[in-house]
Motif scaffolding. Structure first.
Motif, PDB file in Angstrom:
ATOM      1  N   ASN A 353       0.833  -1.195   0.000  1.00  0.00           N
ATOM      2  CA  ASN A 353       0.000   0.000   0.000  1.00  0.00           C
ATOM      3  C   ASN A 353       0.872   1.250   0.000  1.00  0.00           C
ATOM      4  O   ASN A 353       2.032   1.233   0.434  1.00  0.00           O
ATOM      5  N   LYS A 354       0.277   2.332  -0.428  1.00  0.00           N
ATOM      6  CA  LYS A 354       0.963   3.629  -0.422  1.00  0.00           C
ATOM      7  C   LYS A 354       1.423   4.010   0.989  1.00  0.00           C
ATOM      8  O   LYS A 354       2.518   4.542   1.179  1.00  0.00           O
ATOM      9  N   ALA A 355       0.581   3.711   1.992  1.00  0.00           N
ATOM     10  CA  ALA A 355       0.916   4.068   3.375  1.00  0.00           C
ATOM     11  C   ALA A 355       2.111   3.275   3.887  1.00  0.00           C
ATOM     12  O   ALA A 355       2.848   3.752   4.758  1.00  0.00           O
ATOM     13  N   ASN A 356       2.310   2.063   3.374  1.00  0.00           N
ATOM     14  CA  ASN A 356       3.466   1.271   3.797  1.00  0.00           C
ATOM     15  C   ASN A 356       4.765   1.793   3.192  1.00  0.00           C
ATOM     16  O   ASN A 356       5.835   1.626   3.772  1.00  0.00           O
ATOM     17  N   VAL A 357       4.669   2.416   2.036  1.00  0.00           N
ATOM     18  CA  VAL A 357       5.854   2.963   1.377  1.00  0.00           C
ATOM     19  C   VAL A 357       6.145   4.379   1.872  1.00  0.00           C
ATOM     20  O   VAL A 357       7.304   4.783   1.983  1.00  0.00           O
TER      21      VAL A 357
END
Length: 583
Positions: A353-357
């Motif tokens: 996910n974007k939040a993990n990156v």
């Protein structure tokens, strides 16, 4: 004194004329005075989608007229409504029930004309239409006609021409004389009322306070006037929007009120503009979201989805148990063995996910509870306990992140830079067993700076036309690949979007089947260059029939982190039965 009277008369005539015209226009567009010819179906639908109705004219089918449908409750009926165009030599009609597979029920069909209407019960519907393509189990029941769509282009074609009904429906009705009389008396009454009002406030001595109050009233009532007079022409395909005014059948008042509320919310005057302004000023001035239940604004203007159902547990609050990891391991080993027995190499990758990156851009009130994600758990567990390995693209993304943005600021997806980094990792993993796979080099890619329309998260806020995505769009010399549409059905596999294949001239390269989602779209141009043939299937459901028919050398199962729990589900029965336990 004379000047005041003249001004009062002029203003009263203008105001009463506008109001009378608005009321008359609203009446003309209402159910009491039909001015459109429509075909309507009362249906029970499998999922959100859009149907199309085609009309044969001079022995050729016209462009389809779309009707968005869908319901979150399987027991809810839905009305498909289609406008009937002007036809010179009307023939048959063709109903395309949408692109998603599922079971349909048609309870009735209604043709609504300018002065007449024709109702068809289920028996007539069953008699009129014939299933032409990708439809099975077409059956007549006591109160409905049922059928099942089996692919993304199903067709119901009428057996009889539409001509006789068309001419009857276009016979115009007449506005009752009483309506004109009421309009005249209404105009006189309103003119007198406005005249008295303007005389009392002495229009000749308007002050700036009067102008402010008048302006406020105009702003207050302008959306309502637009709602009554002008309808939205650029119709969105969002399933929760209702553009056609519902009609009350005298039976279910609660359902009618609900439908009318949706109709009013959809067609409220300047809805799109007000929605955009609300989203823009909250985002620009207050760094906040106009739809906090869907979207949250992070640091430096980065936008994130908050719907954990769609995009998974991006806060890493709920991780896998040991038992769940074992279950996923067994499922993957079962899949790996089944493919290996057929000479196929099976690969799995999960896109973060974007939040993990970009956890550093999450808002202050939303933080990750753990630095370990489900992807990390699964990768580490498989590396220690299984012969199946997960292709982990996160290290490549973290490295590429140092060079610039790899996800869009206002979109859930990665950009071309992020997709290319993931492409390199996947190809490198496959080249251990298939060293002949062609790989596009980073130095071969020319980066062209460009602006594209704002992403899906900006669209949720209504500001996707204001804020553009800024990116370096890679460009490279193609190997003359060709694309062809591919719509073949494989059993009961659920296809989200039409499948297609990319074909290369170099037949010495491996053949691949990719189970994909929206993230793979940016990677697809590079990936297609590396293989002789790639079949892209937008689905999370694996199909034994598809693999045995295509006979690929490689199968890639790619998904976003929000779908990773799909790996906990059992494999298709035909795959489980054909794999010997503990093999």
């Amino acid at each position: 004194m004379k000047r005041e009277k003249v001004i009062s008369i002029i203003l009263s005539l203008i105001c009463s004329g506008i109001l009378t015209y608005s009321l008359f226009s609203y009446f003309s567009a209402s159910d009491y005075y039909p001015n459109e010819v429509k075909v309507e179906f009362d249906v029970l639908v499998p999922d959100y989608d859009k149907a199309e109705l085609f009309f044969e004219n001079n022995k050729k089918f016209s462009e389809g007229y779309k009707s968005v449908y869908g319901s979150s409750h399987q027991e809810d009926h839905y009305k498909l409504s289609f406008d009937v165009p002007e036809l010179f030599n009307p023939g048959r009609i063709r109903l395309d029930p949408g692109s998603k597979r599922g079971k349909w029920k048609i309870y009735s069909m209604k043709l609504t004309g300018l002065h007449h209407s024709v109702d068809f019960n289920p028996a007539y519907v069953y008699l009129i239409f014939n299933p032409e393509k990708h439809i099975k189990n077409y059956e007549l029941h006591e109160d409905h006609v049922s059928f099942e769509t089996t692919d993304n282009d199903p067709i119901l074609l009428s057996r009889y021409p539409f001509g006789p009904w068309y001419h009857t429906l276009h016979t115009p009705g007449h506005v009752p004389t009483g309506v004109y009389i009421l309009a005249i008396f209404g105009f006189i009454f309103l003119a007198f009322t406005f005249f008295v009002l303007f005389r009392r406030i002495n229009v000749a001595q308007f002050s700036y306070q009067h102008i402010v109050v008048t302006g406020f009233l105009v702003i207050l009532f302008l959306p309502a006037l637009k709602f009554m007079i002008i309808r939205e022409k650029d119709k969105s395909t969002a399933a929760n929007l209702v553009y056609d005014k519902p009609s009350y059948d005298g039976k279910n008042l609660k359902k009618y009120i609900k439908q009318y509320a949706q109709f009013f919310e959809t067609n409220f005057g300047f809805r799109k503009e007000l929605f955009m302004l609300n989203g823009y000023y909250k985002y620009k001035l207050f760094n906040s979201s106009s739809r906090p239940e869907k979207v949250t604004i992070g640091k430096n203007g980065w936008v994130f989805y908050t719907d954990s159902i769609v995009w998974g547990d991006y806060q890493n609050k709920v991780l896998y148990t040991e038992a769940e990891l074992v279950q996923i391991k067994n499922n993957l080993e079962e899949l790996h063995t089944w493919h290996k027995n057929r000479g196929i190499d099976f690969y799995l990758t999960v896109f973060p996910n974007k939040a993990n990156v970009y956890p550093e851009y999450l808002p202050y009130n939303i933080s990750q509870k753990s630095s370990t994600s489900k992807i990390d758990q699964l990768r580490d567990f498989l590396s220690k306990n299984s012969f199946v390995q997960l292709i982990d693209v996160m290290p490549a993304l973290q490295e590429r992140k140092k060079r610039g943005e790899i996800y869009f600021k206002g979109d859930t997806h990665w950009n071309h830079e992020g997709a290319f980094a993931a492409y390199e990792t996947i190809i490198d993993s496959m080249r251990y067993l298939h060293p002949g796979i062609f790989k596009i080099k980073d130095s071969d890619v020319r980066r062209i700076y460009s602006f594209t329309d704002g992403g899906d998260l900006y669209a949720q806020l209504g500001i996707d036309k204001i804020y553009k995505n800024e990116e370096f769009r890679p460009s490279y010399d193609s190997l003359q690949k060709s694309f062809t549409d591919y719509t073949r059905e494989y059993g009961s596999q659920h296809i989200i979007m039409p499948s297609f294949r990319a074909i290369q001239k170099n037949k010495s390269l491996p053949k691949v089947v990719v189970y994909r989602d929206s993230f793979f779209g940016f990677m697809q141009p590079y990936f297609s260059e590396s293989f002789s043939e790639v079949l892209y299937v937008w689905s999370t459901e694996l199909s034994k029939e598809a693999i045995e028919s295509e006979k690929p050398n490689i199968v890639l199962y790619a998904m976003i982190a929000g779908n990773i729990d799909r790996l906990l589900m059992e494999n298709p029965e035909e795959i489980r039965k054909s794999v010997v336990p503990n093999q």
